[in-house]
Scaffold this motif. Structure first.
Motif, mmCIF file in Angstrom:
data_model
loop_
_atom_site.group_PDB
_atom_site.id
_atom_site.type_symbol
_atom_site.label_atom_id
_atom_site.label_comp_id
_atom_site.label_asym_id
_atom_site.label_seq_id
_atom_site.Cartn_x
_atom_site.Cartn_y
_atom_site.Cartn_z
ATOM 1 N N ILE A 145 3.495 3.574 -0.230
ATOM 2 C CA ILE A 145 2.760 3.104 -1.406
ATOM 3 C C ILE A 145 3.348 3.712 -2.674
ATOM 4 C CG2 ILE A 145 0.502 3.040 -2.543
ATOM 5 C CD1 ILE A 145 -0.762 3.266 0.234
ATOM 6 N N VAL A 173 2.678 4.142 -6.863
ATOM 7 C CA VAL A 173 1.641 4.086 -7.899
ATOM 8 C C VAL A 173 2.337 4.268 -9.247
ATOM 9 C CG1 VAL A 173 -0.473 5.115 -8.818
ATOM 10 C CG2 VAL A 173 -0.073 5.072 -6.343
ATOM 11 N N ILE A 182 3.643 7.636 -3.634
ATOM 12 C CA ILE A 182 2.348 8.301 -3.493
ATOM 13 C C ILE A 182 2.484 9.701 -2.916
ATOM 14 C CG2 ILE A 182 1.814 7.435 -1.176
ATOM 15 C CD1 ILE A 182 -1.102 7.037 -2.209
ATOM 16 N N PHE A 227 0.663 -5.968 4.070
ATOM 17 C CA PHE A 227 0.523 -4.638 3.468
ATOM 18 C C PHE A 227 0.997 -4.664 2.019
ATOM 19 C CE2 PHE A 227 2.501 -0.624 2.244
ATOM 20 C CZ PHE A 227 1.461 0.265 2.456
ATOM 21 N N SER A 228 2.119 -5.312 1.779
ATOM 22 C CA SER A 228 2.671 -5.399 0.427
ATOM 23 C C SER A 228 1.691 -6.094 -0.517
ATOM 24 C CB SER A 228 4.000 -6.168 0.462
ATOM 25 O OG SER A 228 4.575 -6.225 -0.820
ATOM 26 N N LEU A 264 -1.587 -6.179 -0.171
ATOM 27 C CA LEU A 264 -2.756 -5.319 -0.357
ATOM 28 C C LEU A 264 -2.514 -4.233 -1.392
ATOM 29 C CD1 LEU A 264 -3.961 -4.894 3.359
ATOM 30 C CD2 LEU A 264 -5.042 -6.243 1.553
ATOM 31 N N VAL A 265 -1.258 -3.795 -1.535
ATOM 32 C CA VAL A 265 -0.952 -2.754 -2.535
ATOM 33 C C VAL A 265 -0.364 -3.368 -3.798
ATOM 34 C CG1 VAL A 265 -0.635 -0.964 -0.806
ATOM 35 C CG2 VAL A 265 1.345 -2.303 -1.535
ATOM 36 N N GLU A 308 1.993 -5.688 -4.239
ATOM 37 C CA GLU A 308 3.461 -5.788 -4.233
ATOM 38 C C GLU A 308 4.117 -4.532 -4.797
ATOM 39 O OE1 GLU A 308 4.833 -8.353 -2.838
ATOM 40 O OE2 GLU A 308 3.011 -9.559 -2.623
ATOM 41 N N ASN A 309 3.385 -3.414 -4.733
ATOM 42 C CA ASN A 309 3.889 -2.170 -5.335
ATOM 43 C C ASN A 309 4.089 -1.132 -4.246
ATOM 44 O OD1 ASN A 309 4.722 -0.425 -7.308
ATOM 45 N ND2 ASN A 309 2.670 0.153 -7.960
ATOM 46 N N GLY A 310 5.063 -1.363 -3.379
ATOM 47 C CA GLY A 310 5.295 -0.426 -2.290
ATOM 48 C C GLY A 310 6.684 -0.570 -1.718
#
Length: 438
Positions: free
Chosen positions: A2, A4, A9, A147-148, A150-151, A153-155
């Motif tokens: 992830i 941020v 993270i 997953f991408s 859900l975050v 597209e910031n992972g």
């Protein structure tokens, strides 16, 4: 995985951890009116033992090989920082945690309980990805796409790729933590309940899903050593414990052989048979066969590693004592354009980077830890053996993968060193944690 605001993270969590640990340490020192810079007994520096002093030398050595030595040798300082800053930062937590353990403000027994649960869930994650991929060839791809999303597209999407033989492999940088799960199992061996064997079985199966021989060798080689040592200990002092060890060994062997045949379609046997292959003859009858493909891939990989050893040793001879610093590499032999300093053959890469002096500091640091454990804790032999198990496992498994000098690898080194402090105190002082601490 992830990010941020463009920052991983793990870096954010590290900063919060650093602030909380050193903040709490400072709060504890002030509220208890303990002097920080005095070397007298009862003060912060006065609580330092030889392991703490060696840890200071170990940390300084990393920092020197990240800054001064690369500068002297003309190594790219950006590469030096990129390679080892995370590792140096992680290990810097040792001094606060070590002190709080000695002051009974951190409960390492509880920490082991948390780790056991977290690593079990991590193992289940490996199994879910493996079996999902086996049922649906797009499962892992779809999982990480979800997953991408859900975050936002910031992972960073983890690359879980198929092996040369077309088999599924679920391998993360953090899969090395499965070895820590084995450590917890052995550390608490005499107290293990029936459900702990479910945890143990899940971790074994998860280890197999990685299809990574270096991890297998790390676990298997050290387990044999630990099993024999605890077995001898059990015969001398506790026949019931000895039988429990024998049953565990049989359980492990049956689980590995059975799962290889009925779950992994013989992939484990194929991978191990090709572990040291350097030449692969083409068998037309097996063209496209999983065993043949894996053999071809293993031959290429092993040949590359042999060449790599030669190249790294040639470079090391130019600066054998202090090396070239972290971030250094062989200019005409790059394994990665993004991280040119990254090599699979960890021992030879480290030797080239930190030289004989740096390697001596690494070795001396852990040899002294083992000696200190032996001197200060002779009653809990299973604790000593489990500590040695984890050390040997890490040493073996990082030899053919660049896992050691990383955020993950150094966190295991940190954990191992903190367990040294805990084991030393455990019986020497009738150590009972905690007095209202963390």
């Amino acid at each position: 995985m992830i990010m941020v605001g463009g920052v991983a993270i793990r870096h954010i969590l590290f900063i919060l951890t650093f602030i909380s640990l050193y903040g709490y340490t400072l709060f504890y020192l002030i509220t208890n009116r303990i002097k920080i810079f005095s070397v007298k007994k009862g003060s912060f520096l006065g609580s330092f033992n030889r392991i703490d002093i060696l840890a200071v030398i170990f940390e300084i050595s990393m920092l020197m090989s990240m800054t001064v030595i690369p500068y002297i040798k003309g190594t790219n300082l950006h590469y030096a920082y990129s390679e080892v800053f995370d590792s140096a930062a992680i290990f810097s937590l040792f001094f606060a945690v070590s002190y709080l353990i000695k002051e009974k403000q951190i409960n390492m027994v509880k920490l082991l309980s948390y780790l056991k649960i977290l690593i079990f869930l991590f193992a289940i994650g490996h199994l879910a990805l493996y079996f999902g991929q086996e049922k649906n060839s797009h499962f892992i791809e779809n999982f990480f796409s979800l997953f991408s999303e859900l975050v936002g597209e910031n992972g960073i999407i983890q690359k879980v790729v198929l092996g040369h033989g077309g088999y599924t492999r679920v391998m993360f940088n953090t899969s090395i933590y499965l070895l820590v799960g084995f450590f917890v199992f052995f550390y608490q061996f005499s107290k293990n309940k029936w459900y702990d064997y479910i945890f143990f079985a899940a971790e074994i199966l998860a280890m197999l899903t990685t299809m990574t021989k270096s991890l297998w060798f790390g676990a298997a080689g050290a387990v044999v050593f630990a099993g024999i040592a605890i077995f001898i200990y059990g015969i001398k002092t506790d026949k019931k414990l000895a039988m429990k060890i024998v049953a565990t060994v049989i359980f492990t062997i049956v689980l590995i052989i059975g799962s290889d045949q009925f779950v992994f379609d013989g992939s484990v046997t194929i991978r191990m048979n090709n572990a040291f292959v350097t030449e692969s003859t083409i068998d037309e009858d097996l063209n496209g066969d999983k065993a043949q493909l894996d053999k071809e891939g293993a031959a290429v990989s092993n040949t590359i590693k042999l060449v790599q050893i030669s190249k790294l040793l040639d470079k090391w001879k130019g600066s054998p004592i202090i090396g070239y610093g972290y971030g250094s590499y062989v200019p005409d032999y790059l394994r990665s354009k993004e991280a040119p300093f990254s090599y699979e053959m960890q021992f030879f890469a480290l030797l080239m980077k930190i030289g004989v002096l740096g390697m001596a500091i690494w070795i001396f640091f852990f040899v002294m830890q083992f000696i200190y454990i032996l001197k200060n804790n002779r009653k809990s032999f299973d604790h000593i053996i489990s500590w040695l198990f984890l050390l040997i496992s890490i040493v073996i498994c990082v030899q053919t993968n660049p896992l050691l000098i990383s955020f993950t690898g150094m966190s295991v080194i940190l954990f191992l060193s903190l367990m040294t402090i805990h084991i030393m105190l455990e019986e020497r002082n009738g150590y009972i944690c905690c007095d209202g601490g963390i």
